[in-house]
Design a protein around this motif. Sequence first.
Motif, mmCIF file in Angstrom:
data_model
loop_
_atom_site.group_PDB
_atom_site.id
_atom_site.type_symbol
_atom_site.label_atom_id
_atom_site.label_comp_id
_atom_site.label_asym_id
_atom_site.label_seq_id
_atom_site.Cartn_x
_atom_site.Cartn_y
_atom_site.Cartn_z
ATOM 1 N N ASP A 114 20.452 76.861 25.305
ATOM 2 C CA ASP A 114 20.546 76.075 23.365
ATOM 3 C C ASP A 114 20.551 76.336 22.128
ATOM 4 O O ASP A 114 18.820 76.590 21.875
ATOM 5 N N LEU A 115 21.159 76.998 21.446
ATOM 6 C CA LEU A 115 21.202 77.105 20.053
ATOM 7 C C LEU A 115 21.077 76.559 18.803
ATOM 8 O O LEU A 115 20.971 76.413 17.732
ATOM 9 N N GLY A 116 21.641 75.138 19.142
ATOM 10 C CA GLY A 116 21.522 73.835 17.923
ATOM 11 C C GLY A 116 22.349 74.225 17.813
ATOM 12 O O GLY A 116 22.585 72.640 16.918
ATOM 13 N N GLN A 117 23.789 74.644 18.198
ATOM 14 C CA GLN A 117 25.235 73.910 17.273
ATOM 15 C C GLN A 117 25.348 72.458 18.124
ATOM 16 O O GLN A 117 26.114 72.255 17.130
ATOM 17 N N GLU A 118 25.485 72.992 19.404
ATOM 18 C CA GLU A 118 26.283 72.192 20.142
ATOM 19 C C GLU A 118 25.383 70.640 19.914
ATOM 20 O O GLU A 118 26.182 69.171 20.208
ATOM 21 N N SER A 119 24.163 70.735 19.785
ATOM 22 C CA SER A 119 23.643 69.661 19.734
ATOM 23 C C SER A 119 23.622 68.743 18.246
ATOM 24 O O SER A 119 23.099 67.456 18.180
ATOM 25 N N SER A 120 23.845 69.469 17.458
ATOM 26 C CA SER A 120 23.814 69.386 15.852
ATOM 27 C C SER A 120 25.613 68.509 15.359
ATOM 28 O O SER A 120 25.569 67.745 14.144
ATOM 29 N N PHE A 121 27.156 68.685 16.272
ATOM 30 C CA PHE A 121 27.501 68.957 15.627
ATOM 31 C C PHE A 121 28.591 68.512 16.374
ATOM 32 O O PHE A 121 28.496 68.923 17.770
ATOM 33 N N ARG A 122 29.996 67.881 16.215
ATOM 34 C CA ARG A 122 30.979 67.899 17.245
ATOM 35 C C ARG A 122 31.908 68.253 16.373
ATOM 36 O O ARG A 122 31.868 67.358 14.811
ATOM 37 N N MET A 123 33.706 68.267 17.214
ATOM 38 C CA MET A 123 34.511 68.514 15.987
ATOM 39 C C MET A 123 35.691 67.197 16.404
ATOM 40 O O MET A 123 35.154 66.209 17.599
ATOM 41 N N SER A 124 36.748 66.847 15.654
ATOM 42 C CA SER A 124 37.300 66.050 15.638
ATOM 43 C C SER A 124 38.919 67.004 15.914
ATOM 44 O O SER A 124 39.301 67.262 15.633
ATOM 45 N N GLY A 125 39.642 65.647 16.414
ATOM 46 C CA GLY A 125 41.066 65.392 16.272
ATOM 47 C C GLY A 125 40.833 66.851 17.349
ATOM 48 O O GLY A 125 40.517 67.082 18.558
ATOM 49 N N PRO A 126 42.239 67.698 17.344
ATOM 50 C CA PRO A 126 42.335 68.779 18.288
ATOM 51 C C PRO A 126 41.039 69.887 18.875
ATOM 52 O O PRO A 126 41.279 70.203 19.987
ATOM 53 N N ARG A 127 40.736 69.867 17.954
ATOM 54 C CA ARG A 127 39.197 71.565 18.202
ATOM 55 C C ARG A 127 38.180 70.298 19.048
ATOM 56 O O ARG A 127 37.823 70.879 19.894
ATOM 57 N N GLU A 128 38.046 69.103 19.447
ATOM 58 C CA GLU A 128 37.436 68.311 19.658
ATOM 59 C C GLU A 128 38.283 68.926 21.606
ATOM 60 O O GLU A 128 36.981 68.763 22.189
ATOM 61 N N VAL A 129 38.977 68.407 21.810
ATOM 62 C CA VAL A 129 39.532 69.341 22.619
ATOM 63 C C VAL A 129 39.554 69.812 23.031
ATOM 64 O O VAL A 129 39.093 70.522 24.656
ATOM 65 N N VAL A 130 39.492 71.315 22.139
ATOM 66 C CA VAL A 130 39.106 72.917 22.198
ATOM 67 C C VAL A 130 37.584 72.784 23.513
ATOM 68 O O VAL A 130 37.335 73.379 24.129
ATOM 69 N N SER A 131 36.723 71.898 22.144
ATOM 70 C CA SER A 131 35.237 71.781 22.471
ATOM 71 C C SER A 131 35.101 71.283 24.118
ATOM 72 O O SER A 131 34.483 72.198 25.105
ATOM 73 N N TRP A 132 35.841 70.532 24.323
ATOM 74 C CA TRP A 132 35.907 69.948 25.860
ATOM 75 C C TRP A 132 35.679 70.595 26.673
ATOM 76 O O TRP A 132 35.542 71.058 27.738
ATOM 77 N N ILE A 133 37.508 71.421 26.566
ATOM 78 C CA ILE A 133 37.255 72.591 27.469
ATOM 79 C C ILE A 133 36.846 74.167 27.643
ATOM 80 O O ILE A 133 36.694 74.040 28.455
ATOM 81 N N PHE A 134 35.962 74.279 26.274
ATOM 82 C CA PHE A 134 35.098 75.152 25.964
ATOM 83 C C PHE A 134 33.800 74.859 27.357
ATOM 84 O O PHE A 134 33.456 75.914 27.703
ATOM 85 N N PRO A 172 30.555 78.860 13.315
ATOM 86 C CA PRO A 172 31.368 79.325 14.490
ATOM 87 C C PRO A 172 30.851 79.918 15.646
ATOM 88 O O PRO A 172 31.577 79.830 16.938
ATOM 89 N N PHE A 173 30.565 81.732 15.535
ATOM 90 C CA PHE A 173 30.983 82.006 16.853
ATOM 91 C C PHE A 173 29.468 81.268 17.860
ATOM 92 O O PHE A 173 29.273 81.502 18.752
ATOM 93 N N ALA A 174 28.411 80.785 16.788
ATOM 94 C CA ALA A 174 26.792 80.203 17.137
ATOM 95 C C ALA A 174 27.555 79.182 18.878
ATOM 96 O O ALA A 174 27.241 79.054 19.717
ATOM 97 N N TYR A 175 28.365 78.323 17.487
ATOM 98 C CA TYR A 175 29.187 77.412 17.753
ATOM 99 C C TYR A 175 29.769 76.991 19.436
ATOM 100 O O TYR A 175 29.217 76.231 20.314
ATOM 101 N N ALA A 176 30.642 77.998 19.521
ATOM 102 C CA ALA A 176 31.393 78.253 20.658
ATOM 103 C C ALA A 176 30.587 78.684 21.696
ATOM 104 O O ALA A 176 30.144 78.641 23.000
ATOM 105 N N PHE A 177 29.142 80.298 21.580
ATOM 106 C CA PHE A 177 28.850 80.315 22.342
ATOM 107 C C PHE A 177 27.718 79.585 23.067
ATOM 108 O O PHE A 177 27.928 79.279 24.222
ATOM 109 N N ASP A 178 27.571 78.693 22.085
ATOM 110 C CA ASP A 178 26.915 77.274 22.818
ATOM 111 C C ASP A 178 27.024 76.404 23.583
ATOM 112 O O ASP A 178 26.719 75.906 24.896
ATOM 113 N N LEU A 179 28.996 76.478 23.571
ATOM 114 C CA LEU A 179 29.268 75.342 24.339
ATOM 115 C C LEU A 179 29.480 76.311 25.758
ATOM 116 O O LEU A 179 30.059 75.976 26.410
#
Length: 536
Positions: A494-514, A481-488
């Motif tokens: 590129d820490l390889g987190q954003e390119s390997s995972f995506r969120m679903s639901g409300p957390r996906e909106v949060v990821s776009w905001i990040f 989670p920490f590396a994913y947030a930092f990668d966003l």
Amino acid sequence: MAKPELSNVESELHIAAISGLAFDCAGQTVRAEVLRWMVTNSIDSTITALLLRNATITGTLDLQELAIAAPLALVECRFESAPRLDNASLTSLRLSGSTMPGLHAMGIEVKGSVWLDEGFHSTQEVTLERARIGNELSLRKATLESIEPNRWALNANRIKIGGALFAGLMEADGQIRLISARIDGLVTLRGARLRNPGKICFQGERMVLGDSLFFQRAMGTKEPLEASGAIVLTNAQIAGGIAFEGALLTEPQTLSEKPLEDPTSIRATRLRVGRNLNLSDGLRCAGGIRVKSSEIGGTLNLHGIESCGGEVPINLSGTTADTLDLRFAKPLSGTLDLTNVTVVRLVDAAETWPVRISTDGFTYESLQPQPEVSAEQRLEWLQRNKSGYSPQPYEQLLSFYRLSGREQDAARVALAKQRARRSTLTWRGKAWGLLLDATVGYGYRTWLAGVWLLALTVVGTFVFRNSSPIPIADHPPAFRPFAYAFDLLVPLIDLGQESSFRMSGPREVVSWIFVLLGWLLTTSVAAGLSRLVNRH
């Protein structure tokens, strides 16, 4: 001139004059025509000196155009009519203690000194226009009056004096005029009383002095110079200094053609002073002080000035000086105008700063506040600028701090300048400015970007923990989670987190905001650093 019939006292006076001896008439009458006959050095009258005291002189003493070799002294005499000495040539002239209804001496030439002092009293204008005096002119303890409206107590325009002009303790009702006068020595009016209410009481326009000019207390007393009216020194050139310490200036001049202009006590536009101009030590002015477009070789000193009147009580715009001392006795109630003033040193005190100061174009090399003033206080000083935000006062203060090695204070000023400038921008500019300020302090607080990055990363860690991200890579790494947030938040790493995972639901909106916040943060950092590099 034929010899007139002489009275007994006139005969005694003639005998004394031949020997050059002083003669006291004890109040008796002497005719003016007899005095004229004596000083013409005719066959019947060859005198050494005319030294007359305590006489009543009847008729008009008319010595116009005459060349008189003998010294002339008519002391403590009472003249029935005004003497006429226009264009006369004399060795010396003493009228000390005498009373007369005016004196006409336009164009007179005196090789020595002229004494109109020690109780000299003229009830109408004294005219010395274009006079040439080889030594000094004394008006000490004289009383000059002008009973006619719009006339002058003393008209000495274009006078030339080889020595000094002494007018200490003089009293004048009406204007003292010294327009285009040339005086090789000093001029002193210590303890004088000048009265011309609402008008000009001392007119020294285009006056040229070889020494100093004193409008101070009388020597050895606490009696100030008192002037009811304005003192004008426009275009004057003073080789020494000018002193107004402790003077009391009341009933200032009001210009009928400029009804909106503040009443003026001192007007000295385009003044040139070789040494100091002291408007200090208890000076009190009912009107304003105008020292505009002037050159002061030493200190322009307002230390201890007590009061000035008007919306702009002190206007120094366009003036240059070595040192400017603004330590007032108390804060001015109006605006101090320092527009386009240039000085080497500024000495001031925060507790007596005026409410409003016009600082556009004000330049200085050194700030010497007494006591010391912090950068935050100096910024508050800039915020008193009457015209609002102007870049030059900030740039001037910023330059001083940088040259002084005070980089932290320089950064504070630079940041304050951008914040002040923001108020002048459109709403888009203001929004962008707020973003730059909040994220990187306009490039002067880049550490703020790290604080935002850490804070958002911590928030993201809590948001994305215990989530079930959707893998989008064939062989994804373990989800952190920490590396994913930092990668966003950091698009350039590129820490390889954003390119390997995506969120679903409300957390996906949060990821776009990040992601959006990350780009905004990155852009702000780049803009702030660019601004900082460009300014250095």
